[in-house]
Design a protein around this motif. Sequence first.
Motif, PDB file in Angstrom:
ATOM      1  N   ASP A 178       0.855  -1.184   0.000  1.00 22.67           N
ATOM      2  CA  ASP A 178       0.000   0.000   0.000  1.00 22.67           C
ATOM      3  C   ASP A 178       0.892   1.235   0.000  1.00 22.67           C
ATOM      4  OD1 ASP A 178      -1.756   2.075   0.483  1.00 22.67           O
ATOM      5  OD2 ASP A 178      -2.964   0.962   1.927  1.00 22.67           O
ATOM      6  N   THR A 179       1.160   1.781  -1.187  1.00 23.90           N
ATOM      7  CA  THR A 179       2.066   2.919  -1.303  1.00 23.90           C
ATOM      8  C   THR A 179       1.394   4.248  -0.947  1.00 23.90           C
ATOM      9  OG1 THR A 179       1.547   3.026  -3.665  1.00 23.90           O
ATOM     10  CG2 THR A 179       3.525   1.817  -3.027  1.00 23.90           C
ATOM     11  N   VAL A 180       0.085   4.196  -0.708  1.00 26.71           N
ATOM     12  CA  VAL A 180      -0.604   5.390  -0.208  1.00 26.71           C
ATOM     13  C   VAL A 180      -0.483   5.460   1.313  1.00 26.71           C
ATOM     14  CG1 VAL A 180      -2.831   6.561  -0.023  1.00 26.71           C
ATOM     15  CG2 VAL A 180      -2.179   5.472  -2.174  1.00 26.71           C
ATOM     16  N   ALA A 285       8.821  -0.843   4.437  1.00 27.87           N
ATOM     17  CA  ALA A 285       9.914   0.077   4.742  1.00 27.87           C
ATOM     18  C   ALA A 285      10.368   0.821   3.486  1.00 27.87           C
ATOM     19  CB  ALA A 285      11.081  -0.681   5.366  1.00 27.87           C
ATOM     20  N   MET A 286      10.512   0.099   2.386  1.00 29.56           N
ATOM     21  CA  MET A 286      10.927   0.732   1.136  1.00 29.56           C
ATOM     22  C   MET A 286       9.903   1.763   0.672  1.00 29.56           C
ATOM     23  SD  MET A 286      12.467  -2.696  -0.716  1.00 29.56           S
ATOM     24  CE  MET A 286      12.835  -1.919  -2.291  1.00 29.56           C
ATOM     25  N   VAL A 346       9.263   0.340  -5.473  1.00 31.72           N
ATOM     26  CA  VAL A 346       8.010  -0.330  -5.118  1.00 31.72           C
ATOM     27  C   VAL A 346       6.762   0.425  -5.588  1.00 31.72           C
ATOM     28  CG1 VAL A 346       9.067  -1.409  -3.104  1.00 31.72           C
ATOM     29  CG2 VAL A 346       7.820   0.744  -2.824  1.00 31.72           C
ATOM     30  N   GLU A 347       6.930   1.566  -6.208  1.00 31.25           N
ATOM     31  CA  GLU A 347       5.759   2.378  -6.537  1.00 31.25           C
ATOM     32  C   GLU A 347       4.790   1.676  -7.482  1.00 31.25           C
ATOM     33  OE1 GLU A 347       7.414   6.165  -7.691  1.00 31.25           O
ATOM     34  OE2 GLU A 347       6.939   7.014  -5.712  1.00 31.25           O
ATOM     35  N   GLY A 348       5.278   0.769  -8.313  1.00 26.98           N
ATOM     36  CA  GLY A 348       4.386   0.049  -9.211  1.00 26.98           C
ATOM     37  C   GLY A 348       3.854  -1.258  -8.650  1.00 26.98           C
ATOM     38  N   ARG A 349       4.233  -1.599  -7.417  1.00 26.81           N
ATOM     39  CA  ARG A 349       3.839  -2.894  -6.828  1.00 26.81           C
ATOM     40  C   ARG A 349       2.574  -2.741  -5.978  1.00 26.81           C
ATOM     41  NH1 ARG A 349       9.661  -4.672  -4.334  1.00 26.81           N
ATOM     42  NH2 ARG A 349      10.932  -4.323  -6.195  1.00 26.81           N
TER      43      ARG A 349
END
Length: 375
Positions: A178-180, A285-286, A346-349
Amino acid sequence: MRVVIVTESFPPDVNGVAHCALQTARHLVDSGHAPLVVAPAPAPGTRPDPFAPCPVVHVPSLPLPGYPQVRVALPSRRVAAAIAAHRADIVHLASPFVLGVRGMATAARLGVPAVAVYQTDLAGYARTYMGAGEAAAWRRIRSVHSAADLTLAPSSAALHDLETHGVPRVRLWPRGVDTVRFRPELRDEALRRALAPNGELIVGYVGRLAPEKQVELLAGACALDGVRVVIVGDGPSRAGLEQALPGAVFLGRRTGDDLARFFASLDVFAHTGPFETFCQTVQEAMASGVPVVAPAAGGPLDLVDHGRTGLLVPPRDADAVRDAVAALAAGPALRAAFGTAGRAAVEGRTWAAVGDRLIGHYTDVLAGRKAVLAA
């Protein structure tokens, strides 16, 4: 598509299997499919997740002896009844071990395709908890997964292990993040002052406190001048770790936005367990823009680009963990570069992207079954 997710764990449990099952159910609903979850009942007095995205059938369960945070399902007819009543097109088995085996047997009896998701290094756990039994664990894994139409491995290391031990029909399916929720902007200076009042470098660990996680390997980092080790999580090893890691701060279990704020407030994230088939906390973390120290084993091999997003160290090597933390402590520019590169990696994961890949695997399995029936 009507999908029954038979999972060994589901919220309110906090672990990788539960989180992945929840995100899978969520994405299936968002994509117009109809999932149903079958999971062990939570402990008495524990409220089931009120935000579950789909119906959940709970099977009676008992706590695992010596590890009460883990619930094990008891024999029950509810599994077969749920799969039949839902008129499942496909059965998704999340880390099948006890409940998943019953789900597999029901799917076979009803002629419903089954996809098994490999998520737990049972062989590694056998070595840790029993000092032996690795061969028996692999026999169990091979028996369960060989009955599935498809096994999904979360990392290239896990895929290699499965194929090496004779598991057929294996494909790669990683995990989303969850990059948000997890993002660098949540860095909280007030929290940092509370955790490290003298301005120490904050090194964090997030996860279960159990023997297989080998958190005691952070003892060397605890001894470094100007470093404060902070532990998030709970489990049977907590009391022993509080003795083994003098000066470390133990925060207990944290979830949701509170956990995201903690991640973003770290200077370094250190993971120590060598038995991770994926390692979701490394991705979190990333996504939070934090450089990572992790063992060069299992899932972290796919996640951490050594020398660009973090540092990989030999497994079970406390000195190597200490030296990696010391190197990052001495290099603020290096930490910043690793953190920026980790976030970009990781932004596209997203869970949506990973969920679409899963639906593609389902579609392939259904097409394969249809072709066999038509032949």
